[in-house]
Every structure is written in C-alpha cells, then in structure tokens.
Design an enzyme around this catalytic site. Structure first.
Site, PDB file in Angstrom:
ATOM      1  N   THR A 152      -9.105   0.433 -10.005  1.00 25.22           N
ATOM      2  CA  THR A 152      -8.465  -0.786  -9.471  1.00 25.22           C
ATOM      3  C   THR A 152      -8.564  -1.991 -10.401  1.00 25.22           C
ATOM      4  O   THR A 152      -9.315  -1.989 -11.368  1.00 25.22           O
ATOM      5  CB  THR A 152      -9.062  -1.119  -8.074  1.00 25.22           C
ATOM      6  OG1 THR A 152      -8.940   0.012  -7.250  1.00 25.22           O
ATOM      7  CG2 THR A 152      -8.413  -2.293  -7.410  1.00 25.22           C
ATOM      8  N   GLU A 157      -3.883   7.839  -3.954  1.00 24.97           N
ATOM      9  CA  GLU A 157      -4.294   7.006  -2.823  1.00 24.97           C
ATOM     10  C   GLU A 157      -4.514   7.794  -1.535  1.00 24.97           C
ATOM     11  O   GLU A 157      -5.262   7.352  -0.658  1.00 24.97           O
ATOM     12  CB  GLU A 157      -3.236   5.923  -2.595  1.00 24.97           C
ATOM     13  CG  GLU A 157      -3.820   4.573  -2.245  1.00 24.97           C
ATOM     14  CD  GLU A 157      -4.596   3.954  -3.393  1.00 24.97           C
ATOM     15  OE1 GLU A 157      -5.784   3.660  -3.198  1.00 24.97           O
ATOM     16  OE2 GLU A 157      -4.039   3.788  -4.494  1.00 24.97           O
ATOM     17  N   THR A 207      -3.909  -1.061  -7.500  1.00 25.11           N
ATOM     18  CA  THR A 207      -4.736   0.130  -7.772  1.00 25.11           C
ATOM     19  C   THR A 207      -3.902   1.401  -7.898  1.00 25.11           C
ATOM     20  O   THR A 207      -2.805   1.479  -7.334  1.00 25.11           O
ATOM     21  CB  THR A 207      -5.762   0.335  -6.633  1.00 25.11           C
ATOM     22  OG1 THR A 207      -6.690   1.364  -6.993  1.00 25.11           O
ATOM     23  CG2 THR A 207      -5.107   0.725  -5.317  1.00 25.11           C
ATOM     24  N   GLY A 241     -13.539  -1.503  -7.555  1.00 23.45           N
ATOM     25  CA  GLY A 241     -14.791  -0.763  -7.416  1.00 23.45           C
ATOM     26  C   GLY A 241     -14.980  -0.115  -6.062  1.00 23.45           C
ATOM     27  O   GLY A 241     -16.079  -0.137  -5.503  1.00 23.45           O
ATOM     28  N   GLY A 242     -13.900   0.467  -5.524  1.00 20.16           N
ATOM     29  CA  GLY A 242     -14.008   1.225  -4.280  1.00 20.16           C
ATOM     30  C   GLY A 242     -14.605   0.367  -3.175  1.00 20.16           C
ATOM     31  O   GLY A 242     -14.316  -0.837  -3.077  1.00 20.16           O
ATOM     32  N   GLU A 274      -6.003   3.945  -7.244  1.00 24.17           N
ATOM     33  CA  GLU A 274      -7.154   4.528  -6.554  1.00 24.17           C
ATOM     34  C   GLU A 274      -8.239   4.921  -7.559  1.00 24.17           C
ATOM     35  O   GLU A 274      -8.944   4.073  -8.037  1.00 24.17           O
ATOM     36  CB  GLU A 274      -6.741   5.711  -5.679  1.00 24.17           C
ATOM     37  CG  GLU A 274      -7.614   6.039  -4.487  1.00 24.17           C
ATOM     38  CD  GLU A 274      -9.124   5.958  -4.595  1.00 24.17           C
ATOM     39  OE1 GLU A 274      -9.675   4.854  -4.489  1.00 24.17           O
ATOM     40  OE2 GLU A 274      -9.770   7.014  -4.733  1.00 24.17           O
ATOM     41  N   ARG A 292       0.843  -1.195   0.000  1.00 25.43           N
ATOM     42  CA  ARG A 292       0.000   0.000   0.000  1.00 25.43           C
ATOM     43  C   ARG A 292       0.880   1.248   0.000  1.00 25.43           C
ATOM     44  O   ARG A 292       1.942   1.276   0.645  1.00 25.43           O
ATOM     45  CB  ARG A 292      -0.865  -0.025   1.259  1.00 25.43           C
ATOM     46  CG  ARG A 292      -1.904   1.069   1.381  1.00 25.43           C
ATOM     47  CD  ARG A 292      -3.018   0.877   0.420  1.00 25.43           C
ATOM     48  NE  ARG A 292      -4.198   1.665   0.771  1.00 25.43           N
ATOM     49  CZ  ARG A 292      -5.195   1.888  -0.064  1.00 25.43           C
ATOM     50  NH1 ARG A 292      -5.187   1.376  -1.298  1.00 25.43           N
ATOM     51  NH2 ARG A 292      -6.237   2.600   0.291  1.00 25.43           N
ATOM     52  N   SER A 325      -7.944   0.782   3.065  1.00 27.58           N
ATOM     53  CA  SER A 325      -8.346   0.295   1.745  1.00 27.58           C
ATOM     54  C   SER A 325      -9.562  -0.613   1.853  1.00 27.58           C
ATOM     55  O   SER A 325      -9.850  -1.162   2.913  1.00 27.58           O
ATOM     56  CB  SER A 325      -7.186  -0.494   1.133  1.00 27.58           C
ATOM     57  OG  SER A 325      -7.615  -1.173  -0.027  1.00 27.58           O
TER      58      SER A 325
HETATM   59  N1  GLU Z   1      -8.350   2.928  -3.519  1.00 28.36           N
HETATM   60  C1  GLU Z   1      -9.360   1.980  -3.209  1.00 28.36           C
HETATM   61  C2  GLU Z   1      -8.911   1.095  -2.099  1.00 28.36           C
HETATM   62  O1  GLU Z   1      -7.774   0.853  -1.946  1.00 28.36           O
HETATM   63  C3  GLU Z   1      -9.762   1.159  -4.356  1.00 28.36           C
HETATM   64  C4  GLU Z   1     -10.256   2.013  -5.422  1.00 28.36           C
HETATM   65  C5  GLU Z   1     -11.247   1.389  -6.285  1.00 28.36           C
HETATM   66  O2  GLU Z   1     -11.270   0.202  -6.503  1.00 28.36           O
HETATM   67  O3  GLU Z   1     -12.039   2.087  -6.785  1.00 28.36           O
HETATM   68  O4  GLU Z   1      -9.676   0.602  -1.368  1.00 28.36           O
END
Ligand code: GLU
Length: 575
Positions: free
Chosen positions: A395, A432, A413, A481-482, A415, A107, A459
């Site tokens: 990601t 990030e 990712t 997908g966040g 981000e 990370r 994350s």
């Molecule tokens: N930055 C996000 C995380 O590490 C993931 C971002 C995403 O998949 O949209 O949790």
C-alpha cells in the site's frame, strides 16, 4: 531549543536514551522539524518521484485532487509493488469552495462468480495466503481509475490528460531502481517475476533482480497510460483493454478466476459519507466502511479522551499502556462488525457513538492490562461472527494541499507486495479479494466480511483529515502496512494532537500495535526500553519488525509542512 522541541528530540531518539540523563542540548543533532520547510501547497508521498509528480500539478495550477491523482499514477510506475491502477483506494477530499468533506470509495469488487466458499479447499478448510494470493482468484475489479475519474470531474482544475504526464514520462524515459524496490524484488522474486513482462522489466537475464541505481523503463505502461490519457476511463473498463485484463485473470497459470468483461464494465466508485467524530477540540474524519479505518481510528482516540496523555507525554510507559489498551478494544470491535455496508449491516454510527465509546473506555484500567478483550455491543449491532483475517503489508498513502485550501488524503493499494503477481499492460493486478474472510461463517454465524459477488473486501486503510475548532483542515494523514495502518494513524494523531509534535516527528514516533491479546512493539525502537514497565502492567510485549510507512501534511500558522516516514523512501515536495 524549545521545551517542546526538547521533549520530541529526546523521545525520537535524537538524544541519549530517555531513561538516561539527557546529553547537554549543544551535543544534540538539531531536531528535524526546526529545518522543516513550510509550503503554500505540497504533497507527501512514499516515493520522491511520486511526490514530484504531484508537485508538478500544483505548479501547473492544479488542485490538491489533481496532485493526488497524478501521484497515484506515478506510484504505479515507481512503486509498482505497493499500489497503482491495478488496485483500489479511498480518497478523502476537503473542498474549500463548499467547505465540505467528500469521500470516494474506489475499493475493488468481487466478480459475480465469487462465492463465500471460494477460498475453501475441498476438505472445507481455508486456503493459506500462500495458496490463495498468487494468480487469478485473489484479483478484484480495480477501482482506482474510476475513483480518479469521479474525483477529477468534481475537483480537478487541470485537463484529465495532464495528470498522466509525469507517470508517462517516468514509464517511458525510465526511473532509477530504488533500494526498497530492489529489496522487494529480492524478497519475493516468484511473486514479482510471475509474468514474462515483469521478469524482463525488473530482473536480469540470470533471474537476479536489477540493482539499485539501474534505470527501469516501462514502455508498455507508458503506452497504456497514453491511451487512458487520450480516451478516458472507459479505455480501462470497456473494450479491448478490459478484455485483456479479464483474460489475464481467467487464464492465470495459478488459481484462474471467472472474472468477466461485465464485472469490469459495471464497476462503480462510490461517494460515501465520511466517518467523523470529535477528539478533544478537534474533529477527526476518516473513511467509512468497507474500510475499518475510520471507525477504528476514532474509537482508539475517543476511548483515550478521558486520559491526560499530554501530561503523561511520549516518554511515559503509561501513555503506551493506555494506547495499547484502547487499540485492543477498538480492534476487537473491528473484527466483529466491519464489512461492506452495501451487503451486510454495519453499525457504523454505533461504533463511534460517544456514549458507547465512553463505556468501552471505562474498561481501560490505567494500572493493569485487561486479561482478555472482547467486542462490545454498539448501538445497532446484530449478531455476528468474529473471523480473523490476514493481510500482507503493502500500500501507499499520499496527502496533498493546494493554495485554494483543498486538501486530499488518499490511500491506494494492490493489497500485498506485488499484488496477485499477475500483470497486464505493464502494471500489477491486486490480490484484494484475500482481504475477505476466507471462512464464510463461524459457529454457524455469517462473517460480515465473507465473500459475496459484487462485494468490497474490508480494508484497514485509514486516510484521515483533522479539523481544528474553527473548522479548518489542519492535518491529512494515512499509512501503509495492512492492519497496522490503523495503529500507525492513531499513534501519529496522538503525537500531533496530544504531544504537539510536528507531523513528521509524530510519524517517526515508535510504533505500538495491539490488535487483540498480543502487544507488538517496534523492534529497535525506544519502546523496547519500556518492556519491563509494560510487562509490569500485565502486557506481554514482543519486539517485532512492523511494516511501517506513513505520510502526512500539517497546517501550521505559517503554512503547510509535510512528514514522510523515516523508515521509508517517502518524501515531501511543495511550492
Ligand atoms: N489491503 C489492505 C487493506 O486494504 C492494505 C494492505 C497493506 O497495506 O498492506 O486494508
């Protein structure tokens, strides 16, 4: 068609609407999994060329680690908007020789100059994402190349330079612009085209995005990858290239940030203990904090364990009600407690403690949605503040298995889509740091995910490996997908483990996402047919276009099969 195949086909929408009389089976298209190829070694990734890059390593005698690392590098080229060497990731690795599961935390870290208030404006209010993401302020020190070096040294079977070959070839000779890449350029042209290099690479002279089918060449990245292949990871973290990265961040036209070469040189990937727990007869393992993925996925599953989901099946609204309620409880705990364990006290063991989770599960009423869901008090929890964080979806997840029995599950990712928009050496730098809480505290209590120098932002990434009762790894899965990542992985696990679907079918199942007091159901999916039933249970379901993209592999009696999200360009490649 088997009874199980008929159930899967019906619910996946391969047949007529599940609420209507099913069409005679002869009229149905064959269910996807009946044609699913079986492999002895394979890769599932979000882009076919990246899956091929991994497969090339397997064909050359490489391990699952070699395959996953080459896939990560190739994604930097062909899916530059989502992940790559300008970002970070988490790797779960089952090493067949020792029979052990290892995890590496790659990370990104905040630079020394970062402060808890760095995302506050002069009036004390937090910056919006639109304000905070573009430019230097959001960039964390990238971790993927250090993760790669650590994983390669321990689990690699091919020479370091070999892993770079597919990515160098794709960057130098070019690859075809995909419809998805084109759409991402069209959707965010300012972020994508923030630098002159990106404009020249991805856009026409009149500033319109290059079209699907056009060849994209990235000689600058090819040269940089050649250098890394030849000189090793220090070529990224030290010397002239590290200085170039730092200058890019420090002299960003927007939000310049005081990152130093010392910040980059001192970056370290970290071995962490996996977060494991049982779900029925399986052992499910995920990533430890600073990811919230491992504990939250496990909590969702464990809280569901007392319900007979198998008997209910995927066509029952009750199943989805229970899943939604379990998600709400688990996400509430995640909001309250997750942060970087090297900086704040995270009650990791408490969050997945079976007794604690059975108490949380008792809050799930099969008849009715809870009016309000709050974080619990897991063993070892201190006083914390709940601070909502936002994430912009991007990601890439990829999974690989080799003939020797090693299994990799890696989520990588930058981000948000196009990261910070800053580029150096032909790749995008992450944003990030906007995964941190913008607010340092709430009601006078410090946020566990507040910014601190050297800290890793929380994350949602949830690379997962599942073991069967005999201790064999049988599933490696993850998603992009966040914060929906956790919900996607939990749903796919229920699909495979409870509903006995093949991994691809489980990924294709409609998505429910209940991160708090709202319940989103995937727009256009079969879940929309259940709106009335879910409403009757007390939910207020809203149809939403969710950022869904999962990839996984599953061991069957005859060998491995792979699954890639039908909503994406993902693909499986194997031998
Ligand atoms: N930055 C996000 C995380 O590490 C993931 C971002 C995403 O998949 O949209 O949790």
């Amino acid at each position: 068609m088997t009874a199980r195949a008929a159930t899967s086909a019906l619910f996946l929408g391969l047949a007529a609407c599940a609420t209507q009389t099913p069409a005679p089976s002869a009229a149905l298209p064959p269910p996807a999994f009946e044609d699913t190829p079986v492999y002895s070694s394979l890769v599932s990734a979000a882009h076919p060329l990246a899956a091929d890059a991994g497969k090339d390593m397997l064909a050359a005698g490489g391990s699952a680690a070699d395959a996953a690392l080459a896939t990560m590098l190739a994604l930097t080229v062909v899916e530059p908007q989502s992940s790559g060497i300008g970002g970070g990731g988490f790797l779960l690795y089952h090493d067949a020789e020792s029979g052990k599961l290892y995890t590496i935390d790659g990370r990104e870290t905040a630079p020394k100059a970062a402060t808890p208030t760095m995302f506050l404006k002069s009036d004390g209010t937090p910056m919006s994402f639109r304000e905070a993401v573009p430019g230097g302020k959001s960039v964390g020190v990238p971790g993927n190349i250090r993760l790669m070096a650590m994983a390669h040294a321990r689990f690699g079977r091919l020479p370091w330079a070999k892993l770079f070959e597919p990515a160098i070839r794709l960057a130098r000779d070019g690859f075809e612009m995909s419809p998805r890449l084109h759409d991402m350029l069209a959707a965010r042209p300012q972020q994508a085209g923030m630098t002159e290099w990106a404009k020249a690479t991805f856009f026409h002279a009149d500033d319109t995005p290059r079209l699907p089918g056009e060849t994209i060449r990235n000689p600058m990245l090819a040269r940089f990858l050649e250098k890394l292949a030849e000189e090793g990871p220090d070529a990224f973290y030290r010397g002239a290239e590290a200085a170039r990265l730092v200058n890019t961040v420090a002299s960003a036209p927007k939000n310049p940030q005081a990152m130093t070469v010392g910040d980059v040189a001192s970056y370290k990937a970290v071995w962490r203990d996996p977060v494991c727990g049982t779900y029925r007869t399986w052992r499910v393992c995920g990533m430890a904090p600073p990811s919230s993925g491992g504990t939250t996925v496990l909590a969702i599953l464990k809280q569901l364990e007392r319900f007979d989901l198998k008997a209910l099946g995927p066509a029952s609204p009750e199943s989805w009600h229970l899943i939604a309620e379990s998600m709400r409880l688990a996400y509430a705990d995640r909001e309250a407690y997750l942060g970087d364990p090297d900086f704040v006290s995270v009650p990791t063991a408490g969050l997945i403690d079976p007794t604690y989770l059975s108490g949380r599960s008792a809050l799930i009423d099969p008849a009715k949605a809870a009016a309000k869901v709050e974080a619990g008090t897991p063993p070892g929890a201190g006083a914390v503040a709940r601070v909502p964080d936002g994430e912009v979806p991007s990601t890439s997840h990829f999974s690989a298995a080799d003939r020797q029995g090693d299994v990799a599950s890696y989520t990588s990712t930058i981000e948000g889509v196009w990261g910070s928009g800053l580029t150096v050496n032909g790749f995008f730098l992450n944003n990030e740091l906007t995964d941190f809480s913008m607010l340092p505290q709430v009601d006078g209590k410090p946020a566990p995910n507040r910014v601190q120098p050297g800290k890793r932002p929380r994350s949602s990434m949830s690379p997962t490996i599942v073991y069967d009762a005999s201790g064999k790894p049988v599933l490696a899965i993850g998603a992009a997908g966040g914060s929906t990542i956790i919900a996607q992985v939990a749903k796919a696990l229920v699909g495979v483990l409870d509903w006995e679907m093949d991994v691809g079918d489980a990924i294709a199942l409609p998505q429910i996402y209940a991160p708090g007091d709202r319940v989103a159901i995937e727009a256009g999916s079969r879940l929309e047919d259940m709106t009335a039933a879910l409403t009757a249970k007390g939910h207020t379901p809203t149809a939403a276009t969710l950022p869904l993209k999962a990839n996984g592999i599953e061991r069957k009696a005859r060998g491995w099969i792979g699954g890639a999200d039908p909503r994406s360009e993902g693909a499986v490649a194997g031998l």
